[in-house]
Design a protein around this motif. Structure first.
Motif, mmCIF file in Angstrom:
data_model
loop_
_atom_site.group_PDB
_atom_site.id
_atom_site.type_symbol
_atom_site.label_atom_id
_atom_site.label_comp_id
_atom_site.label_asym_id
_atom_site.label_seq_id
_atom_site.Cartn_x
_atom_site.Cartn_y
_atom_site.Cartn_z
ATOM 1 N N HIS A 9 0.837 -1.208 0.000
ATOM 2 C CA HIS A 9 0.000 0.000 0.000
ATOM 3 C C HIS A 9 0.868 1.253 0.000
ATOM 4 C CE1 HIS A 9 -3.693 2.266 0.826
ATOM 5 N NE2 HIS A 9 -2.974 2.999 1.662
ATOM 6 N N THR A 10 0.470 2.244 -0.758
ATOM 7 C CA THR A 10 1.156 3.531 -0.787
ATOM 8 C C THR A 10 0.342 4.551 -0.008
ATOM 9 O OG1 THR A 10 2.062 3.040 -2.978
ATOM 10 C CG2 THR A 10 2.108 5.331 -2.260
ATOM 11 N N GLY A 11 0.991 5.234 0.913
ATOM 12 C CA GLY A 11 0.301 6.256 1.686
ATOM 13 C C GLY A 11 -0.368 5.710 2.927
ATOM 14 N N ARG A 12 -1.320 6.473 3.443
ATOM 15 C CA ARG A 12 -2.021 6.132 4.679
ATOM 16 C C ARG A 12 -3.350 5.439 4.373
ATOM 17 N NH1 ARG A 12 0.184 9.208 8.924
ATOM 18 N NH2 ARG A 12 2.297 9.788 8.317
ATOM 19 N N PHE A 13 -3.989 4.938 5.431
ATOM 20 C CA PHE A 13 -5.310 4.307 5.315
ATOM 21 C C PHE A 13 -6.336 5.212 5.995
ATOM 22 C CE2 PHE A 13 -2.259 0.821 5.305
ATOM 23 C CZ PHE A 13 -2.726 -0.030 4.314
ATOM 24 N N PHE A 14 -7.367 5.631 5.252
ATOM 25 C CA PHE A 14 -8.435 6.456 5.814
ATOM 26 C C PHE A 14 -9.784 5.812 5.516
ATOM 27 C CE2 PHE A 14 -5.015 9.482 4.816
ATOM 28 C CZ PHE A 14 -4.867 10.125 6.043
ATOM 29 N N LYS A 15 -10.749 6.073 6.377
ATOM 30 C CA LYS A 15 -12.099 5.566 6.142
ATOM 31 C C LYS A 15 -13.115 6.399 6.920
ATOM 32 C CE LYS A 15 -13.619 1.977 8.430
ATOM 33 N NZ LYS A 15 -13.836 0.633 9.010
ATOM 34 N N LYS A 16 -14.338 6.351 6.429
ATOM 35 C CA LYS A 16 -15.456 6.866 7.204
ATOM 36 C C LYS A 16 -15.851 5.779 8.195
ATOM 37 C CE LYS A 16 -20.333 8.208 6.777
ATOM 38 N NZ LYS A 16 -21.477 8.360 5.849
ATOM 39 N N PRO A 17 -16.179 6.109 9.445
ATOM 40 C CA PRO A 17 -16.550 5.079 10.416
ATOM 41 C C PRO A 17 -17.730 4.251 9.920
ATOM 42 C CG PRO A 17 -16.300 7.214 11.480
ATOM 43 C CD PRO A 17 -16.250 7.467 10.011
ATOM 44 N N ASP A 18 -17.618 2.924 10.098
ATOM 45 C CA ASP A 18 -18.746 2.055 9.741
ATOM 46 C C ASP A 18 -19.590 1.791 10.978
ATOM 47 O OD1 ASP A 18 -17.408 0.029 11.231
ATOM 48 O OD2 ASP A 18 -16.343 -0.645 9.426
ATOM 49 N N SER A 19 -20.602 0.971 10.816
ATOM 50 C CA SER A 19 -21.546 0.723 11.921
ATOM 51 C C SER A 19 -20.857 0.091 13.119
ATOM 52 C CB SER A 19 -22.691 -0.178 11.437
ATOM 53 O OG SER A 19 -22.186 -1.420 10.941
ATOM 54 N N GLN A 20 -19.855 -0.784 12.879
ATOM 55 C CA GLN A 20 -19.144 -1.414 13.987
ATOM 56 C C GLN A 20 -18.301 -0.393 14.759
ATOM 57 O OE1 GLN A 20 -15.941 -4.372 13.258
ATOM 58 N NE2 GLN A 20 -17.203 -5.777 14.481
ATOM 59 N N ASP A 21 -17.718 0.535 14.054
ATOM 60 C CA ASP A 21 -16.953 1.592 14.724
ATOM 61 C C ASP A 21 -17.860 2.407 15.647
ATOM 62 O OD1 ASP A 21 -14.523 0.990 13.353
ATOM 63 O OD2 ASP A 21 -15.272 2.075 11.595
ATOM 64 N N ILE A 22 -19.057 2.708 15.170
ATOM 65 C CA ILE A 22 -20.008 3.481 15.975
ATOM 66 C C ILE A 22 -20.481 2.654 17.170
ATOM 67 C CG2 ILE A 22 -22.197 4.724 15.961
ATOM 68 C CD1 ILE A 22 -19.919 5.988 14.297
ATOM 69 N N GLU A 23 -20.671 1.359 16.958
ATOM 70 C CA GLU A 23 -21.086 0.479 18.055
ATOM 71 C C GLU A 23 -20.029 0.432 19.154
ATOM 72 O OE1 GLU A 23 -21.863 -3.303 16.305
ATOM 73 O OE2 GLU A 23 -23.644 -2.611 15.198
ATOM 74 N N ARG A 24 -18.763 0.473 18.766
ATOM 75 C CA ARG A 24 -17.691 0.420 19.769
ATOM 76 C C ARG A 24 -17.615 1.725 20.564
ATOM 77 N NH1 ARG A 24 -13.629 -3.103 15.869
ATOM 78 N NH2 ARG A 24 -14.412 -5.134 16.616
ATOM 79 N N VAL A 25 -17.971 2.831 19.944
ATOM 80 C CA VAL A 25 -18.081 4.089 20.683
ATOM 81 C C VAL A 25 -19.165 3.953 21.745
ATOM 82 C CG1 VAL A 25 -18.741 6.526 20.528
ATOM 83 C CG2 VAL A 25 -17.234 5.536 18.799
ATOM 84 N N ALA A 26 -20.298 3.387 21.352
ATOM 85 C CA ALA A 26 -21.410 3.192 22.291
ATOM 86 C C ALA A 26 -21.029 2.214 23.394
ATOM 87 C CB ALA A 26 -22.648 2.694 21.537
ATOM 88 N N GLU A 27 -20.273 1.174 23.036
ATOM 89 C CA GLU A 27 -19.831 0.194 24.032
ATOM 90 C C GLU A 27 -18.947 0.859 25.085
ATOM 91 O OE1 GLU A 27 -16.977 -3.779 24.422
ATOM 92 O OE2 GLU A 27 -17.685 -3.140 22.437
ATOM 93 N N ALA A 28 -18.039 1.730 24.643
ATOM 94 C CA ALA A 28 -17.158 2.429 25.584
ATOM 95 C C ALA A 28 -17.971 3.340 26.500
ATOM 96 C CB ALA A 28 -16.112 3.236 24.829
ATOM 97 N N GLU A 29 -18.973 4.010 25.941
ATOM 98 C CA GLU A 29 -19.823 4.890 26.745
ATOM 99 C C GLU A 29 -20.582 4.093 27.804
ATOM 100 O OE1 GLU A 29 -22.219 6.697 23.770
ATOM 101 O OE2 GLU A 29 -20.718 8.220 23.226
ATOM 102 N N LYS A 30 -21.079 2.927 27.390
ATOM 103 C CA LYS A 30 -21.832 2.086 28.322
ATOM 104 C C LYS A 30 -20.924 1.564 29.428
ATOM 105 C CE LYS A 30 -25.048 -1.832 28.298
ATOM 106 N NZ LYS A 30 -25.704 -2.877 27.443
ATOM 107 N N ARG A 31 -19.722 1.167 29.057
ATOM 108 C CA ARG A 31 -18.784 0.635 30.060
ATOM 109 C C ARG A 31 -18.400 1.719 31.054
ATOM 110 N NH1 ARG A 31 -13.682 -3.431 29.087
ATOM 111 N NH2 ARG A 31 -12.983 -3.478 31.264
ATOM 112 N N TRP A 32 -18.226 2.942 30.564
ATOM 113 C CA TRP A 32 -17.842 4.023 31.466
ATOM 114 C C TRP A 32 -18.953 4.331 32.471
ATOM 115 C CZ3 TRP A 32 -14.462 6.279 34.069
ATOM 116 C CH2 TRP A 32 -14.635 7.569 34.599
#
Length: 737
Positions: free
Chosen positions: A262-285
């Protein structure tokens, strides 16, 4: 002696190089963030010039041992003079009123079992990986791997429209990554939020996903943002609604499977799993009962009031739930570490980690990395924030970190810092090539690897006001220090950000952490919020210098660095030296800052410090006296020649500060015999100001340098009041005092 043996070109060249990448020259500074550290090479040069009877260039790259000499620093800060003196065998005594300074220097100088530390640090990382590692994983867009490591989560501040209630993304611009370290420019689509790569920036084209036009500038500008739903113009920030909310809009990640091809960096828009992990962290906190996450309120201050304007009221509000979970878990692991010095080291690491693990970090769209909270020596609140991988990413089979801001990064630089203490080195340059020179026989610490009594040194550092110290009279061989600069950085306000966490974690074991804050009414910085002005600074500096003067042996030096853009900020320096009964026998220029530093770049600030060398008795070179601005210009020109010989290119700001140093030295020389330290502070400051006014100051010296013509002769030679240069024959090179 410094006045005779300090080599300005030699040390200037080294100091200038060191300040470009300071951790490469003095890795010990990586123990913990501190501000405006002076070059170690400068203080090594000063120490060796004072104590060695050999040329500086000859002894600089050799092992030196000055055991039996006692050196003090009344304003430790990051500890540079203390570390350099300790390294060459001196007994050291240090003071600082700020408990964070005391703690940092303590961790820098105390010997540490590196093997025990490495094991404990690895255990911490592996435990965290098991607990929360999955929260920092994402799916690779290229190969579909579910185990790609997130380097950075990018968040945009969100505001609710005051009219329709819709959320507004406060994008100042839609350029996520420039094409400097990535093949193309990466844009966020203002319509669908997807990422598109484009060749140009001004005309980036259309979104690859929804065909909407890509644009460079965002809607948030100068505290205004128009609602895309109803068109209402909204203002921000609004502290009434509490701390700002954020929305995850992009991710930079690392895929070890794809990276080789691969040349360069890796970028992406957050997918549904990424958003779910944000919610998981909020719930754990919400389910955690934190013991170590502080609940302290953010007090008012010159810097912290900026946080208040954005609705932040408590320090914990500057972190998102995922960061809080990781920090609480880390503190719990550290608290269970049995070895006290290892436990303290890891606690220090956690404190240093905080500057990357918060929601004020910004993403550098050119360098493509996280900028820590203190990158501009303040509390910058941007509209785009960067959350780094908490554990850090290590290249498999290599001791190389991918990205910045995680535990792996902090641990690796700390190991290098403490390894340097056992095996210090210097860097020698030959043209464009450089060579690392091990200095065998020198070391930093209170003892060396637990070996015999010959390898134990006196290290006495205290969290207290040096003016109140009980140092015996005539006990010090030298005082070397970098005192506060009036009106500059509010170190205490910034360091409270770390202090409130360390206090929870190790406060019970250290008396230095008994206070609620590092702020102290006796701190020597100008502070509007605390009502501290020039008089306060003068009185505090004078009290410390008087105490150090009494503790110095007759003729021993008090040498300190100083620079400021305003001549008024130098008045306290002159008053303090005169109050202490000292004479300034030399004012020497040396680089002390990096011109490209974010906090001074483009401000016109000088990178050159003046080293003021002061003694109770001694000699001063006759050529350094002057009774006119024209003569001062001659002296300054000689200094500039020395700096240029050391590869420094002096700016107008540098020239001004070099001149200020000489003017203050000469004011001290002229005023010393009739000085009365018992006069009111305002009167003593006024005497210095009046002398400089009569002499002509920078404006008159500048005329001589620009136009090469004699300045107007004053009505009386200011230096001939007590001692005329004409009284001394040309054969006398020095003047005694």
């Amino acid at each position: 002696m410094i006045e005779r043996d300090f080599d300005i070109p030699f040390i200037s060249d080294l100091a200038l190089r060191e300040k470009q990448i300071q951790q490469n020259y003095r890795p010990v500074i990586a123990v913990h963030k501190w501000f405006a550290r002076r070059p170690g090479t400068l203080f090594r040069g000063l120490l060796l010039s004072e104590f060695s009877d050999k040329p500086l260039r000859e002894v600089f790259y050799k092992s030196n041992n000055f055991s039996g000499f006692h050196v003090a620093d009344p304003f430790m800060g990051g500890g540079t003079p203390i570390l350099e003196a300790n390294r060459i065998g001196c007994n050291v005594t240090g003071f600082d009123i700020n408990p964070m300074s005391y703690w940092i220097v303590k961790q820098e100088i105390e010997h540490l079992d590196l093997c025990a530390y490495a094991k404990a640090a690895e255990l911490l990382r592996t435990t965290l990986e098991k607990e929360i590692g999955h929260l920092y994983r994402t799916s690779c867009v290229s190969c579909g791997s579910k185990d790609a490591h997130v380097k950075y989560f990018l968040w945009v501040k969100v505001k609710k429209c005051q009219k329709c209630g819709e959320d507004i993304d406060l994008f100042p611009g839609y350029l996520l990554a420039a094409d400097s370290r990535h093949p193309k420019n990466v844009f966020v689509c203002p319509a669908c939020g997807e990422l598109t790569e484009a060749d140009g920036r001004k005309n980036p084209g259309k979104c690859n996903h929804c065909s909407a036009d890509l644009v460079l500038n965002g809607p948030a500008r100068r505290s205004h943002c128009r609602c895309p739903a109803c068109g209402t113009d909204n203002l921000f920030p609004d502290a009434e609604f509490g701390p700002p909310r954020h929305r995850l809009f992009a991710i930079e990640y690392h895929c070890s499977t794809c990276k080789p091809a691969h040349t360069g960096r890796f970028f992406k828009k957050p997918d549904s799993q990424d958003i779910e992990r944000v919610a998981e962290a909020e719930k754990r906190w919400t389910r955690m009962r934190p013991k170590y996450v502080p609940d302290d309120e953010i007090p008012s201050g010159d810097e912290t009031n900026r946080l208040h304007r954005w609705g932040y009221r408590r320090y914990r509000e500057m972190f998102n739930p995922r960061q809080l979970v990781g920090l609480e878990l880390s503190a719990r692991i550290i608290a269970k570490t049995a070895n006290e010095r290892v436990r303290n080291a890891l606690a220090t690491n956690l404190s240093d980690l905080l500057r990357y693990q918060n929601m004020l970090c910004r993403y550098d769209t050119r360098a493509l990395k996280s900028l820590d909270i203190f990158s501009v020596h303040g509390f910058p609140i941007g509209l785009i924030q960067c959350e780094s991988n908490f554990m850090g990413i290590m290249e498999p089979g290599r001791y190389m970190c991918v990205g910045s801001g995680g535990w792996a990064n902090i641990i690796e630089k700390f190991k290098k810092a403490k390894a340097y203490c056992d095996n210090p080195f210097e860097v020698m340059h030959h043209g464009r090539s450089k060579k690392v020179i091990p200095i065998k026989g020198e070391w930093i610490g209170d003892h060396l690897n637990g070996s015999g009594p010959g390898h134990v040194r006196m290290v006495n550092i205290s969290c207290q006001d040096a003016a109140a110290s009980n140092l015996p009279d005539a006990s010090l061989d030298a005082v070397f220090t970098d005192p506060p600069y009036f009106g500059n950085i509010q170190y205490a306000e910034l360091m409270d950000f770390c202090y409130v966490w360390l206090k929870r974690l190790i406060g019970q074991t250290s008396q230095a952490f008994s206070a609620d804050s590092t702020r102290n009414p006796y701190e020597l910085t100008g502070n509007v919020d605390m009502g501290r002005g020039l008089g306060h600074f003068t009185e505090g500096l004078s009290a410390v210098f008087q105490r150090m003067s009494k503790a110095l042996k007759p003729g021993a030096p008090l040498a300190f660095t100083y620079h400021h853009n305003s001549i008024e900020a130098y008045y306290p320096v002159a008053v303090a030296v005169l109050d202490a009964g000292l004479t300034c026998s030399a004012s020497l220029p040396c680089p002390a800052e990096m011109g490209a530093s974010i906090h001074i770049n483009g401000t016109g600030s000088s990178i050159i410090d003046t080293v003021f060398v002061c003694r109770s008795t001694g000699t001063m070179q006759r050529k350094w006296l002057a009774d006119s601005p024209e003569e001062v210009a001659r002296i300054v020109k000689e200094d500039l020649d020395h700096l240029r010989a050391g590869n420094v290119k002096p700016t107008p700001g540098d020239i001004r500060c070099v001149t200020y140093g000489h003017l203050i030295r000469l004011a001290i020389w002229s005023l010393r015999l009739g000085w009365n330290k018992n006069e009111p502070t305002t009167s003593r400051i006024a005497k210095v100001a009046y002398w400089l006014q009569r002499f002509g100051g920078w404006a008159e010296v500048e005329k001589c340098m620009e136009y090469d013509r004699a300045a107007t002769t004053k009505d009386m030679p200011l230096f001939a009041v007590h001692e005329s240069v004409a009284e001394y024959g040309a054969k006398y090179a020095d003047l005694s005092f």
